[in-house]
Design an enzyme around this catalytic site. Sequence first.
Site, PDB file in Angstrom:
ATOM      1  N   ASN A 196     -19.347   3.783  11.467  1.00 48.03           N
ATOM      2  CA  ASN A 196     -18.872   2.397  11.380  1.00 48.03           C
ATOM      3  C   ASN A 196     -18.442   1.843  12.735  1.00 48.03           C
ATOM      4  O   ASN A 196     -18.341   0.628  12.905  1.00 48.03           O
ATOM      5  CB  ASN A 196     -17.718   2.287  10.374  1.00 48.03           C
ATOM      6  CG  ASN A 196     -18.169   2.595   8.952  1.00 48.03           C
ATOM      7  OD1 ASN A 196     -19.358   2.710   8.687  1.00 48.03           O
ATOM      8  ND2 ASN A 196     -17.216   2.734   8.042  1.00 48.03           N
ATOM      9  N   LYS A 239     -12.696   0.667   5.069  1.00 48.28           N
ATOM     10  CA  LYS A 239     -11.921   1.884   4.828  1.00 48.28           C
ATOM     11  C   LYS A 239     -12.875   3.066   4.742  1.00 48.28           C
ATOM     12  O   LYS A 239     -13.906   2.983   4.078  1.00 48.28           O
ATOM     13  CB  LYS A 239     -11.165   1.750   3.510  1.00 48.28           C
ATOM     14  CG  LYS A 239     -10.181   2.881   3.289  1.00 48.28           C
ATOM     15  CD  LYS A 239      -9.724   2.950   1.867  1.00 48.28           C
ATOM     16  CE  LYS A 239     -10.815   3.530   1.001  1.00 48.28           C
ATOM     17  NZ  LYS A 239     -10.445   3.649  -0.400  1.00 48.28           N
ATOM     18  N   SER A 240     -12.571   4.128   5.443  1.00 48.12           N
ATOM     19  CA  SER A 240     -13.276   5.388   5.221  1.00 48.12           C
ATOM     20  C   SER A 240     -12.315   6.525   5.513  1.00 48.12           C
ATOM     21  O   SER A 240     -11.454   6.426   6.379  1.00 48.12           O
ATOM     22  CB  SER A 240     -14.531   5.516   6.086  1.00 48.12           C
ATOM     23  OG  SER A 240     -15.165   6.751   5.757  1.00 48.12           O
ATOM     24  N   TYR A 253       0.823  -1.212   0.000  1.00 54.11           N
ATOM     25  CA  TYR A 253       0.000   0.000   0.000  1.00 54.11           C
ATOM     26  C   TYR A 253       0.859   1.264   0.000  1.00 54.11           C
ATOM     27  O   TYR A 253       0.363   2.358  -0.272  1.00 54.11           O
ATOM     28  CB  TYR A 253      -0.949   0.035   1.209  1.00 54.11           C
ATOM     29  CG  TYR A 253      -1.917  -1.124   1.307  1.00 54.11           C
ATOM     30  CD1 TYR A 253      -2.185  -1.950   0.222  1.00 54.11           C
ATOM     31  CD2 TYR A 253      -2.580  -1.397   2.509  1.00 54.11           C
ATOM     32  CE1 TYR A 253      -3.062  -3.022   0.336  1.00 54.11           C
ATOM     33  CE2 TYR A 253      -3.466  -2.453   2.625  1.00 54.11           C
ATOM     34  CZ  TYR A 253      -3.701  -3.271   1.535  1.00 54.11           C
ATOM     35  OH  TYR A 253      -4.566  -4.322   1.650  1.00 54.11           O
ATOM     36  N   ARG A 260     -18.541   9.035   8.577  1.00 57.73           N
ATOM     37  CA  ARG A 260     -18.653   7.604   8.258  1.00 57.73           C
ATOM     38  C   ARG A 260     -17.759   6.752   9.167  1.00 57.73           C
ATOM     39  O   ARG A 260     -18.128   5.638   9.548  1.00 57.73           O
ATOM     40  CB  ARG A 260     -18.333   7.382   6.781  1.00 57.73           C
ATOM     41  CG  ARG A 260     -19.377   8.055   5.888  1.00 57.73           C
ATOM     42  CD  ARG A 260     -19.311   7.590   4.474  1.00 57.73           C
ATOM     43  NE  ARG A 260     -18.278   8.219   3.684  1.00 57.73           N
ATOM     44  CZ  ARG A 260     -18.404   9.396   3.072  1.00 57.73           C
ATOM     45  NH1 ARG A 260     -19.521  10.090   3.193  1.00 57.73           N
ATOM     46  NH2 ARG A 260     -17.412   9.887   2.351  1.00 57.73           N
ATOM     47  N   LEU A 294     -17.665  -3.876   2.945  1.00 56.78           N
ATOM     48  CA  LEU A 294     -18.826  -3.136   2.412  1.00 56.78           C
ATOM     49  C   LEU A 294     -18.887  -3.272   0.885  1.00 56.78           C
ATOM     50  O   LEU A 294     -19.502  -2.448   0.198  1.00 56.78           O
ATOM     51  CB  LEU A 294     -18.717  -1.652   2.806  1.00 56.78           C
ATOM     52  CG  LEU A 294     -18.671  -1.395   4.323  1.00 56.78           C
ATOM     53  CD1 LEU A 294     -18.339   0.071   4.630  1.00 56.78           C
ATOM     54  CD2 LEU A 294     -19.995  -1.789   4.980  1.00 56.78           C
TER      55      LEU A 294
HETATM   56  P1  NDP Z   1     -14.666  -1.433   1.802  1.00 59.80           P
HETATM   57  O1  NDP Z   1     -15.644  -2.527   1.605  1.00 59.80           O
HETATM   58  O2  NDP Z   1     -14.128  -1.159   3.157  1.00 59.80           O
HETATM   59  O3  NDP Z   1     -15.334  -0.120   1.197  1.00 59.80           O
HETATM   60  C1  NDP Z   1     -14.702   1.121   1.240  1.00 59.80           C
HETATM   61  C2  NDP Z   1     -15.636   2.145   0.566  1.00 59.80           C
HETATM   62  O4  NDP Z   1     -16.825   2.291   1.342  1.00 59.80           O
HETATM   63  C3  NDP Z   1     -14.990   3.503   0.457  1.00 59.80           C
HETATM   64  O5  NDP Z   1     -15.332   4.017  -0.819  1.00 59.80           O
HETATM   65  C4  NDP Z   1     -15.682   4.342   1.548  1.00 59.80           C
HETATM   66  O6  NDP Z   1     -15.820   5.672   1.137  1.00 59.80           O
HETATM   67  C5  NDP Z   1     -17.033   3.676   1.660  1.00 59.80           C
HETATM   68  N1  NDP Z   1     -17.580   3.740   3.020  1.00 59.80           N
HETATM   69  C6  NDP Z   1     -17.006   3.320   4.175  1.00 59.80           C
HETATM   70  N2  NDP Z   1     -17.832   3.509   5.205  1.00 59.80           N
HETATM   71  C7  NDP Z   1     -18.966   4.066   4.708  1.00 59.80           C
HETATM   72  C8  NDP Z   1     -20.184   4.507   5.289  1.00 59.80           C
HETATM   73  N3  NDP Z   1     -20.410   4.387   6.603  1.00 59.80           N
HETATM   74  N4  NDP Z   1     -21.132   5.055   4.469  1.00 59.80           N
HETATM   75  C9  NDP Z   1     -20.895   5.179   3.136  1.00 59.80           C
HETATM   76  N5  NDP Z   1     -19.767   4.792   2.527  1.00 59.80           N
HETATM   77  C10 NDP Z   1     -18.795   4.231   3.316  1.00 59.80           C
HETATM   78  O7  NDP Z   1     -13.456  -1.721   0.758  1.00 59.80           O
HETATM   79  P2  NDP Z   1     -11.869  -1.849   0.859  1.00 59.80           P
HETATM   80  O8  NDP Z   1     -11.451  -2.447  -0.422  1.00 59.80           O
HETATM   81  O9  NDP Z   1     -11.235  -0.581   1.246  1.00 59.80           O
HETATM   82  O10 NDP Z   1     -11.620  -2.935   1.996  1.00 59.80           O
HETATM   83  C11 NDP Z   1     -11.256  -2.614   3.326  1.00 59.80           C
HETATM   84  C12 NDP Z   1      -9.813  -2.969   3.614  1.00 59.80           C
HETATM   85  O11 NDP Z   1      -9.545  -4.341   3.318  1.00 59.80           O
HETATM   86  C13 NDP Z   1      -8.774  -2.233   2.736  1.00 59.80           C
HETATM   87  O12 NDP Z   1      -8.631  -0.888   3.093  1.00 59.80           O
HETATM   88  C14 NDP Z   1      -7.554  -3.090   2.990  1.00 59.80           C
HETATM   89  O13 NDP Z   1      -6.990  -2.772   4.247  1.00 59.80           O
HETATM   90  C15 NDP Z   1      -8.164  -4.491   3.003  1.00 59.80           C
HETATM   91  N6  NDP Z   1      -8.027  -5.166   1.695  1.00 59.80           N
HETATM   92  C16 NDP Z   1      -7.234  -6.294   1.627  1.00 59.80           C
HETATM   93  C17 NDP Z   1      -7.058  -6.970   0.450  1.00 59.80           C
HETATM   94  C18 NDP Z   1      -6.194  -8.189   0.414  1.00 59.80           C
HETATM   95  O14 NDP Z   1      -5.883  -8.668  -0.689  1.00 59.80           O
HETATM   96  N7  NDP Z   1      -5.795  -8.724   1.547  1.00 59.80           N
HETATM   97  C19 NDP Z   1      -7.684  -6.509  -0.805  1.00 59.80           C
HETATM   98  C20 NDP Z   1      -8.536  -5.353  -0.640  1.00 59.80           C
HETATM   99  C21 NDP Z   1      -8.701  -4.728   0.584  1.00 59.80           C
HETATM  100  P3  NDP Z   1     -15.359   6.946   2.055  1.00 59.80           P
HETATM  101  O15 NDP Z   1     -13.881   6.830   2.259  1.00 59.80           O
HETATM  102  O16 NDP Z   1     -15.735   8.110   1.200  1.00 59.80           O
HETATM  103  O17 NDP Z   1     -16.129   6.870   3.335  1.00 59.80           O
END
Ligand code: NDP
Length: 292
Positions: free
Chosen positions: A242, A232-233, A52, A238, A192
Amino acid sequence: MNEPDQGVDLGLGVRLPRMGLGVGGLEPERTGAVVALAVSMGYRHVDTAQMYGNEEEVRRGVEDSGVDPSSVFITSKVTTGRHRYDDVLRGFDVSDSRLGAGRIDLYLIHWPLPGVADYVETWRALCRLRDDGRVRAVGVSNFGIPQLEVLAASGLPTPAVNQVELHPYFVQTELTEYHARHGIVTEAWAPLAQGRVFDDPVLEDLASERGRTVSQIVLRWHLQAGRVVFPKSTNHVRLAQNLRLADFSLSEDEMRQVVRPQHDGRLGPRPEDVVEEMPDPRGDSVLDDRLR
Ligand code: NDP
């Protein structure tokens, strides 16, 4: 959560908080401020990875939060090209210095990548890091049952966790049942569905019936199923939303309603298709040039 997050036991006195913050795909310039804010709000678990490119910023964010850094659980992961035994040990040193010596609690093989090295060799190196006390717990990510069976046959310790894609559209029942049988904790990445849950009318109805947000319904569903999550947010409101999951629960019927299987619910690649190079969390395929 409002009530203290008791976490899940990884053995040897290590407790992994069930709720964390994911920083995958978060630009380094924004990471420090987001982590500092989240930790000051109550988050005690940050999921990062060498790939990352934001480990130093995670460290700075934790330090700037005003909270004792030792109370924040940090996960990082082996990066592409660092899968051979000696490379794992060297790659770990890089993450360890970026995050602050001794600050990595959990270290994972990010993807099996059988085209880079035998992942049993990679796993042996992680077990050595744990035995040497460099890290408190070790696990894997994006491993399917066949790869977990190979590790089991190696005679090495069982991974403490497997971090896999898991959300209402992709529930991985067979894999999570395997985890439960073998004492492996399920961590759900993209809990999410990377935002797709917010356009779902069934989840919207459920949320408005309960007077909650869709994110709270989905995250509560994960926690009640015994999983660990780190949505992630980057947004203050948000992030707070969460965390507020402790003052309600879902009935068995509501738990079933959250499951929204689709023909092709997977967002990321199939682990068996990822052989030599890992995709980044936004779906692109990248190598961290600074680590070549
Ligand atoms: P998520 O499912 O966590 O979704 C993140 C999205 O949801 C962002 O666009 C965020 O926008 C939005 N969001 C978060 N909370 C809210 C809320 N309460 N209301 C509305 N929108 C919301 O996806 P990720 O892919 O980020 O997965 C989480 C974590 O998993 C990653 O950050 C990483 O650490 C890990 N990961 C690991 C992988 C692996 O291969 N091991 C691969 C992919 C992810 P906003 O920021 O605008 O709130």
